[in-house]
Design a protein around this motif. Structure first.
Motif, short mmCIF file in Angstrom:
data_model
loop_
_atom_site.label_atom_id
_atom_site.label_comp_id
_atom_site.label_asym_id
_atom_site.label_seq_id
_atom_site.Cartn_x
_atom_site.Cartn_y
_atom_site.Cartn_z
N ARG A 90 0.87 -1.31 -0.07
CA ARG A 90 0.00 -0.20 0.15
C ARG A 90 0.88 1.45 0.17
O ARG A 90 0.56 2.09 -0.68
CB ARG A 90 -1.12 0.14 1.16
CG ARG A 90 -2.49 -0.09 0.71
CD ARG A 90 -3.44 0.17 2.00
NE ARG A 90 -2.91 1.09 2.96
CZ ARG A 90 -3.35 0.94 4.26
NH1 ARG A 90 -4.23 0.06 4.60
NH2 ARG A 90 -2.92 1.85 5.18
N GLU A 93 2.64 2.60 -3.54
CA GLU A 93 1.60 2.97 -4.88
C GLU A 93 2.53 3.47 -5.74
O GLU A 93 2.20 3.43 -6.96
CB GLU A 93 0.68 3.70 -4.26
CG GLU A 93 -0.76 2.76 -3.89
CD GLU A 93 -1.67 3.53 -3.28
OE1 GLU A 93 -1.88 4.90 -3.26
OE2 GLU A 93 -2.81 2.94 -2.70
N LYS A 94 3.34 4.38 -5.47
CA LYS A 94 4.26 5.00 -6.56
C LYS A 94 5.49 4.72 -5.98
O LYS A 94 5.93 4.44 -4.88
CB LYS A 94 4.01 6.62 -6.70
CG LYS A 94 4.00 7.24 -5.36
CD LYS A 94 3.72 8.70 -5.68
CE LYS A 94 4.04 9.69 -4.52
NZ LYS A 94 3.68 11.13 -4.90
#
Lengths: 330, 330
Positions: A90, A93-94
């Motif tokens: 989580r 994400e990037k």
């Protein structure tokens, strides 16, 4: 044998002092489990106060079992353990999953070391990790810093990180665990984007070992050891030069005396540029040889007030008397 | 394009001065033939006075045809040529054929350069030669010196040797000759014991390029460039330290002040040892990392009067106040 290798490395790099409180990072894989057993065996001899830190990255369905395994091992060895679970996916994400996982793990180790007031953080990197790291850096392009590989002892963010297994080849780890009839979990390094490391580990290094030189692992480790000393010396010289050249500057900005800079040896010039960028941006990751070349072109060939943009928002402007390095305001 | 690359390299490394008399080593293979065409194209611009040297190693039945080819080319380009034939195989009764051939060739170039009073000797090494050399050194074990690769400009035995093609990838050479509709002989590098280089050239480098990084050649060349500057700086620092530590000594012998030595940075200690051995033995070939480690063990751990034997008859004895380095009498 493995114990002697570790003892020698600990001595050579002054990794441990008597009475040290040591936080051992244990994933549950063979390397960190061996490190745990070995430091546990050296506990009395070196009067060590051992603690274990385990981070569950929650990247595999059965990762909780690694946690249970490490906690069970800790109970049997009578070593306190601190575990934590973080949903790394989580967070990631990037950005690169490997990078994020590494940062989350280190942050957890640092947090824990601070909480228990540990003197050292011990990690299970082996000589094979060293060889892989150096090959990866060679393949991706590197200077002296990269070729230093994994340092046996290194201060990161104020914490002393040590790698007692750094001179131990991985095959000795397997033999050690087998002889001890000790179990370990699978090496949890099958994250998507460490595919590159896995290819180097499982394909390139065996190929080099079998077809080019059986001692490649040792030779790469030796090279790293020599180069690390060379880099340390050069870096100290560049650090002194940087201090001398600084003409004021403020938060997020540093001015370097251009005339003094031009008098430096090219090797020191490059390192001074790296240090100046690192001071402002926190690191020189993503600063490539091409960037350094461009800065050199700016300094030697372009007119006053020319600008070079670097990663992480760093900017360099050539002024008449100074080289202004600063973080661009967004 | 290839001409621009060469022009830039010549400028960056100050390879040539206007009016230079340049002896070009031409085997007849694509690299040296391209070098010849390129320097010939730059002749007016740089006011060069060109000469060609060709050595027939007599290693192949048709090697005389290479000689005829080079002499024909020289006539067409109106450049004087000096050729010689040496039966390298007979010289190489003991030792490595590649090594002997290289030494015979260099000796011939030096002899010829002296005879015609050449300012520079130009050789046709390309960026691919650079990449191969660095990979070979990494695989066989190397320190900073080895990782510097092939230097663009280097004084050997008092002669200035330059490599104008050092930044040109080999694929550009082929394209250049094709475009010029110029012929070249086969690359005469199929000597038995350059098998290792051929494997690196034909197998390892293509594998790395295709499966790991298409830019590997450029990155290795960049690395060499950076490392060469670093090595130059360190070597100069070590040279100064060596001068300071010398406490007399005579022909074939040098005494180093032990107390002063121990105060040096480990990186400089190692280089001082290498320089001292090189001064006595003429080179540090065959001096490995293990030897340096053994000397360090001598200095730090063994009692006074202990001895370490090194290749080429060099001996090191630890005395109370000095480290005595000398050539053993046979």
């Amino acid at each position: 044998m493995i114990l002697d290798t570790v003892r020698q490395a600990i001595k050579r790099y002054r990794m441990l002092d008597k009475g040290d409180k040591v936080l051992i990072g244990v994933s549950g894989g063979p390397d960190s489990v061996s490190l745990l057993y070995i430091l546990s065996a050296l506990r009395k001899e070196l009067k060590l106060n051992l603690h274990i830190a385990h981070l569950d990255h929650m990247l595999r369905a059965d990762s909780a079992k690694d946690r249970e395994f490490v906690e069970g091992l800790a109970r049997r060895l009578k070593i306190p353990v601190i575990s934590e679970s973080i949903d790394v996916m989580r967070l990631a994400e990037k950005g690169s999953l490997e990078e994020i996982a590494r940062e989350a793990r280190l942050a957890f180790f640092f947090r824990t070391a601070k909480k228990i007031r540990a003197d050292k953080i011990a990690l299970g990197h082996t000589r094979d990790d060293q060889a892989e790291t150096i090959l990866m850096r060679i393949i991706r392009g590197s200077g002296l810093y990269g070729l230093s590989g994994i340092l046996p002892k290194r201060k990161i963010a104020g914490f002393q990180v040590i790698r007692p297994l750094i001179e131990v080849p991985r095959r000795q780890i397997a033999a050690f665990l087998k002889k001890k009839k000790a179990a370990a979990r699978q090496d949890p390094s099958n994250l998507e984007d460490i595919y590159f490391r896995n290819r180097v580990r499982n394909k390139l290094l065996p190929l080099l070992r079998e077809q080019y030189n059986p001692n490649i692992g040792e030779l790469l480790a030796n090279m790293a050891q020599g180069v690390a000393a060379d880099y340390e010396y050069l870096n100290a010289a560049a650090g002194k030069a940087l201090l001398r050249l600084k003409k004021g500057g403020s938060r997020g900005k540093v001015d370097l005396d251009l005339k003094g800079f031009l008098k430096l040896h090219p090797a020191i010039q490059r390192l001074v540029l790296r240090l100046a960028v690192s001071d402002l941006a926190g690191s020189t990751r993503r600063l490539t040889f091409q960037h350094i070349k461009e800065i050199e072109d700016l300094i030697f060939n372009r007119p006053v007030n020319s600008v070079v943009d670097l990663p992480r928002g760093v900017c360099i402007v050539k002024k008449k008397q100074v080289l202004a390095v600063f973080i661009k305001q967004k």
